[in-house]
Scaffold this motif. Structure first.
Motif, PDB file in Angstrom:
ATOM      1  N   PRO A  11      -9.572  10.617 -10.604  1.00 25.88           N
ATOM      2  CA  PRO A  11      -8.905  11.758 -11.251  1.00 25.88           C
ATOM      3  C   PRO A  11      -7.405  11.612 -11.138  1.00 25.88           C
ATOM      4  CG  PRO A  11      -9.879  12.399  -9.159  1.00 25.88           C
ATOM      5  CD  PRO A  11     -10.378  11.013  -9.466  1.00 25.88           C
ATOM      6  N   GLU A  12      -6.728  11.928 -12.207  1.00 25.09           N
ATOM      7  CA  GLU A  12      -5.276  11.865 -12.177  1.00 25.09           C
ATOM      8  C   GLU A  12      -4.729  12.798 -11.114  1.00 25.09           C
ATOM      9  OE1 GLU A  12      -2.721  10.085 -13.621  1.00 25.09           O
ATOM     10  OE2 GLU A  12      -4.476   8.819 -13.877  1.00 25.09           O
ATOM     11  N   PRO A  13      -3.586  12.463 -10.554  1.00 28.53           N
ATOM     12  CA  PRO A  13      -2.992  13.345  -9.537  1.00 28.53           C
ATOM     13  C   PRO A  13      -2.603  14.676 -10.134  1.00 28.53           C
ATOM     14  CG  PRO A  13      -1.446  11.630 -10.163  1.00 28.53           C
ATOM     15  CD  PRO A  13      -2.761  11.293 -10.805  1.00 28.53           C
ATOM     16  N   ARG A  14      -3.612  15.491 -10.369  1.00 25.91           N
ATOM     17  CA  ARG A  14      -3.359  16.785 -11.017  1.00 25.91           C
ATOM     18  C   ARG A  14      -2.361  17.579 -10.193  1.00 25.91           C
ATOM     19  NH1 ARG A  14      -8.366  20.573  -9.203  1.00 25.91           N
ATOM     20  NH2 ARG A  14      -8.275  20.087  -7.006  1.00 25.91           N
ATOM     21  N   ARG A  15      -1.218  17.807 -10.777  1.00 25.83           N
ATOM     22  CA  ARG A  15      -0.155  18.537 -10.085  1.00 25.83           C
ATOM     23  C   ARG A  15      -0.660  19.937  -9.765  1.00 25.83           C
ATOM     24  NH1 ARG A  15       3.390  16.334 -12.608  1.00 25.83           N
ATOM     25  NH2 ARG A  15       2.169  14.957 -13.909  1.00 25.83           N
ATOM     26  N   ALA A  16      -1.140  20.085  -8.521  1.00 20.98           N
ATOM     27  CA  ALA A  16      -1.803  21.319  -8.115  1.00 20.98           C
ATOM     28  C   ALA A  16      -0.979  22.538  -8.522  1.00 20.98           C
ATOM     29  CB  ALA A  16      -2.031  21.330  -6.613  1.00 20.98           C
ATOM     30  N   GLU A  17       0.326  22.439  -8.364  1.00 21.15           N
ATOM     31  CA  GLU A  17       1.206  23.516  -8.773  1.00 21.15           C
ATOM     32  C   GLU A  17       2.373  22.852  -9.494  1.00 21.15           C
ATOM     33  OE1 GLU A  17       2.751  24.797  -5.000  1.00 21.15           O
ATOM     34  OE2 GLU A  17       0.826  24.333  -4.099  1.00 21.15           O
ATOM     35  N   PRO A  18       2.892  23.487 -10.493  1.00 22.94           N
ATOM     36  CA  PRO A  18       4.033  22.900 -11.206  1.00 22.94           C
ATOM     37  C   PRO A  18       5.195  22.687 -10.256  1.00 22.94           C
ATOM     38  CG  PRO A  18       3.660  25.191 -11.850  1.00 22.94           C
ATOM     39  CD  PRO A  18       2.483  24.756 -11.059  1.00 22.94           C
ATOM     40  N   THR A  30       8.445  16.671  -2.664  1.00 27.91           N
ATOM     41  CA  THR A  30       7.323  15.905  -3.192  1.00 27.91           C
ATOM     42  C   THR A  30       6.405  15.490  -2.056  1.00 27.91           C
ATOM     43  OG1 THR A  30       8.420  13.786  -2.926  1.00 27.91           O
ATOM     44  CG2 THR A  30       8.862  14.997  -4.943  1.00 27.91           C
ATOM     45  N   ALA A  31       5.120  15.531  -2.307  1.00 24.04           N
ATOM     46  CA  ALA A  31       4.153  15.186  -1.265  1.00 24.04           C
ATOM     47  C   ALA A  31       4.168  13.683  -1.030  1.00 24.04           C
ATOM     48  CB  ALA A  31       2.761  15.626  -1.695  1.00 24.04           C
ATOM     49  N   PRO A  32       3.904  13.259   0.202  1.00 27.72           N
ATOM     50  CA  PRO A  32       3.834  11.833   0.477  1.00 27.72           C
ATOM     51  C   PRO A  32       2.607  11.238  -0.210  1.00 27.72           C
ATOM     52  CG  PRO A  32       3.113  13.086   2.363  1.00 27.72           C
ATOM     53  CD  PRO A  32       3.625  14.059   1.370  1.00 27.72           C
ATOM     54  N   ARG A  33       2.677   9.965  -0.428  1.00 30.04           N
ATOM     55  CA  ARG A  33       1.600   9.328  -1.184  1.00 30.04           C
ATOM     56  C   ARG A  33       0.279   9.372  -0.430  1.00 30.04           C
ATOM     57  NH1 ARG A  33       4.719   4.357  -4.180  1.00 30.04           N
ATOM     58  NH2 ARG A  33       6.591   5.568  -4.564  1.00 30.04           N
ATOM     59  N   SER A  34       0.365   9.321   0.896  1.00 25.25           N
ATOM     60  CA  SER A  34      -0.886   9.322   1.653  1.00 25.25           C
ATOM     61  C   SER A  34      -1.614  10.648   1.481  1.00 25.25           C
ATOM     62  CB  SER A  34      -0.617   9.048   3.127  1.00 25.25           C
ATOM     63  OG  SER A  34       0.265  10.003   3.643  1.00 25.25           O
ATOM     64  N   ILE A  35      -0.867  11.754   1.404  1.00 29.22           N
ATOM     65  CA  ILE A  35      -1.496  13.054   1.185  1.00 29.22           C
ATOM     66  C   ILE A  35      -2.107  13.111  -0.203  1.00 29.22           C
ATOM     67  CG2 ILE A  35      -1.109  15.529   1.078  1.00 29.22           C
ATOM     68  CD1 ILE A  35      -0.811  14.519   3.835  1.00 29.22           C
ATOM     69  N   ASN A  57     -13.811  -0.062  -0.842  1.00 25.68           N
ATOM     70  CA  ASN A  57     -12.957  -1.247  -0.759  1.00 25.68           C
ATOM     71  C   ASN A  57     -11.488  -0.825  -0.804  1.00 25.68           C
ATOM     72  OD1 ASN A  57     -11.268  -3.449  -1.761  1.00 25.68           O
ATOM     73  ND2 ASN A  57     -13.187  -4.588  -1.799  1.00 25.68           N
ATOM     74  N   GLU A  58     -10.760  -1.171   0.251  1.00 20.47           N
ATOM     75  CA  GLU A  58      -9.382  -0.697   0.353  1.00 20.47           C
ATOM     76  C   GLU A  58      -8.502  -1.245  -0.756  1.00 20.47           C
ATOM     77  OE1 GLU A  58      -7.886  -1.701   4.120  1.00 20.47           O
ATOM     78  OE2 GLU A  58      -9.384  -0.580   5.248  1.00 20.47           O
ATOM     79  N   VAL A  59      -8.681  -2.504  -1.081  1.00 19.67           N
ATOM     80  CA  VAL A  59      -7.824  -3.125  -2.091  1.00 19.67           C
ATOM     81  C   VAL A  59      -8.055  -2.483  -3.453  1.00 19.67           C
ATOM     82  CG1 VAL A  59      -7.284  -5.276  -3.264  1.00 19.67           C
ATOM     83  CG2 VAL A  59      -7.772  -5.286  -0.816  1.00 19.67           C
ATOM     84  N   HIS A  60      -9.327  -2.357  -3.824  1.00 18.47           N
ATOM     85  CA  HIS A  60      -9.615  -1.748  -5.122  1.00 18.47           C
ATOM     86  C   HIS A  60      -9.116  -0.307  -5.169  1.00 18.47           C
ATOM     87  CE1 HIS A  60     -13.182  -4.749  -5.587  1.00 18.47           C
ATOM     88  NE2 HIS A  60     -12.010  -5.333  -5.719  1.00 18.47           N
ATOM     89  N   LEU A  61      -9.381   0.413  -4.083  1.00 17.66           N
ATOM     90  CA  LEU A  61      -8.987   1.819  -4.061  1.00 17.66           C
ATOM     91  C   LEU A  61      -7.474   1.971  -4.167  1.00 17.66           C
ATOM     92  CD1 LEU A  61      -9.633   4.777  -3.780  1.00 17.66           C
ATOM     93  CD2 LEU A  61      -9.641   4.510  -1.300  1.00 17.66           C
ATOM     94  N   ALA A  64      -6.412   1.427  -7.608  1.00 25.29           N
ATOM     95  CA  ALA A  64      -6.721   2.568  -8.471  1.00 25.29           C
ATOM     96  C   ALA A  64      -5.740   3.713  -8.229  1.00 25.29           C
ATOM     97  CB  ALA A  64      -8.155   3.028  -8.229  1.00 25.29           C
ATOM     98  N   LEU A  65      -5.314   3.865  -6.991  1.00 28.12           N
ATOM     99  CA  LEU A  65      -4.402   4.954  -6.668  1.00 28.12           C
ATOM    100  C   LEU A  65      -2.960   4.607  -7.033  1.00 28.12           C
ATOM    101  CD1 LEU A  65      -5.849   5.916  -3.168  1.00 28.12           C
ATOM    102  CD2 LEU A  65      -5.960   7.296  -5.225  1.00 28.12           C
ATOM    103  N   GLY A  66      -2.706   3.322  -7.229  1.00 31.84           N
ATOM    104  CA  GLY A  66      -1.360   2.918  -7.580  1.00 31.84           C
ATOM    105  C   GLY A  66      -0.413   2.855  -6.406  1.00 31.84           C
ATOM    106  N   VAL A  67      -0.948   2.725  -5.197  1.00 34.69           N
ATOM    107  CA  VAL A  67      -0.102   2.602  -4.006  1.00 34.69           C
ATOM    108  C   VAL A  67      -0.592   1.405  -3.192  1.00 34.69           C
ATOM    109  CG1 VAL A  67       0.382   5.048  -3.932  1.00 34.69           C
ATOM    110  CG2 VAL A  67      -1.553   4.138  -2.657  1.00 34.69           C
ATOM    111  N   SER A  68       0.123   1.096  -2.154  1.00 31.44           N
ATOM    112  CA  SER A  68      -0.274  -0.042  -1.335  1.00 31.44           C
ATOM    113  C   SER A  68      -1.394   0.355  -0.376  1.00 31.44           C
ATOM    114  CB  SER A  68       0.912  -0.552  -0.526  1.00 31.44           C
ATOM    115  OG  SER A  68       1.146   0.292   0.571  1.00 31.44           O
TER     116      SER A  68
END
Lengths: 242, 242
Positions: A11-18, A30-35, A57-61, A64-68
DNA sequence: TTCAGCCAAACTGTATTCAGTTCGATTGAC
DNA sequence: GTCAATCGAACTGAATACAGTTTGGCTGAA
């Protein structure tokens, strides 16, 4: 490919609140990427997007998340402590399985905890905010029940109302640990406020009637009766779920 | 220096069990550093070695632990989800504070949860292993109470006996989530099995008498009575702690 | 003296790299 | 044909390097 890498379409990072909107004097950070990563993976698990027992799988995940992998692993460790994934050394993370019995047990636990929350709320009194929320929830429920038959919109409204009511009681109990314990019982596929229990008019009316009585009991400080009724109320949800 | 870097003298990685010893057919694997780190930091917090509210410096801590920041951060994230430390973005981790009210509330929560555990145990029956553990605990308690006055050795034995008894009931309830919820209430300074409640002979005898009655009620399947008594039992601990 | 603004050191967040383990496929013997 | 041993690819665990933020102190003006 898609069977082996279900991480590919998260699911896209739905911006919980504008975000980026000033609130009072302070700019929302801005929230940290890990959160953000943890939120997205949690959502995927709760909605059943990840198969129970499946290895993650950590690499695939992380791709998919677009982070390291670093924030990805942090997110998974957090989810492991939340109880949504299991961790084994050198074998990584797997999606936790919740057999039917575990789901039913969760209702028992939640009944005990929310019952306690009612008693504490009755003893400690309702702050204006919580009283307002509960009264609003009661009005919303009354409005929904005026309809002869209940449609999809009513269902959405009902869920929101239900969350508002139960959250208000938890807040009134004034115990962070109690909130955290309840969260344990909600963070599982099939045992969420959001999930479907019976939506037949009679069942909904009975549950909403419970809410009215709970509010009265808490407002008048009858903690023990509120506790017993809330226990029964939550157990009833389990009965209407299976 | 020592005031600013309390991380400098941490408890040694006490080998919880003599590792590298074959057990059955399988060799025990060495624990990952992040787990070991989490255990050591948890111990430091529970024993009060870290001041409540204090900020935790990742660099100093990882140096004290003898590992890099990566496993250190993983450990802290895990402890955050356990509820022992708080996390704030770009501000790192702080030791969670547990005001007296939170400790008292924890007893209430634990009472509700262990009460439920008793009921489930009574409904689901005791496996041989748990029955044996409970009977052993009862015998151990009887032995301790034969002493006219209770000394330090008795205190140590009493704690072990108490943990064995309560753990057996939790195991008999057969709910992993229930165990996790109870752990939330134990993982706090001042509310641990290990911590001191009144050790006066009369109080110990009364608590141990509860254990005997709880065992009987569970063994005979009287779940509701067991639940009520366990609730009362745990609440009594809180009363004897303050 | 006080306070606002600025700057540098310290600290946290993330990416990347390297090391060690796991796991499956392949090969060979029986 | 079956099973065990072996080898290598893939994956996880940890360390290090780098980027961005916070924080405390310093300076200078009011």
């Amino acid at each position: 490919m898609s069977a082996q890498n279900p991480e590919q379409d998260l699911p896209e990072p739905r911006r919980a609140e504008p975000l980026d909107i000033e609130r009072g004097d302070e700019v929302e950070r801005t929230a940290p990427r890990s959160i953000s990563a943890a939120d997205r993976v949690r959502e995927s698990i709760l909605t059943g997007h990840f198969a129970p027992g499946a290895r993650i799988n950590e690499v695939h995940l992380s791709r998919a998340l677009g982070v390291s992998r670093t924030p990805t692993r942090a997110a998974l460790h957090a989810l492991a402590a939340e109880g949504l994934v299991d961790y084994a050394h050198n074998r990584g993370f797997t999606v936790r399985e919740f057999p039917l019995q575990a789901v039913l047990d969760a209702y028992q636990i939640r009944a005990a905890l929310e019952g306690l929350a009612c008693r504490l709320a009755a003893e400690r009194g309702l702050a204006d905010e919580q009283r307002a929320a509960m009264e609003q929830a009661l009005r919303d429920g009354d409005d929904i029940l005026r309809h002869e038959t209940l449609n999809e919109d009513d269902l959405v409204a009902y869920r929101a109302m239900n969350v508002m009511f139960h959250d208000a009681i938890l807040a009134a109990a004034q115990s962070r640990m109690l909130m955290e314990a309840v969260r344990l019982t909600l963070n599982m596929p099939g045992s969420t406020h959001r999930h479907i229990v019976s939506f037949k008019h009679d069942d909904v009316r009975r549950r909403h009637d419970d809410h009215h009585r709970l509010y009265q009991l808490i407002a008048t400080g009858e903690g023990w009766r509120a506790e017993v009724l809330m226990r029964e109320h939550v157990i009833g949800l389990a009965k209407q779920t299976v």
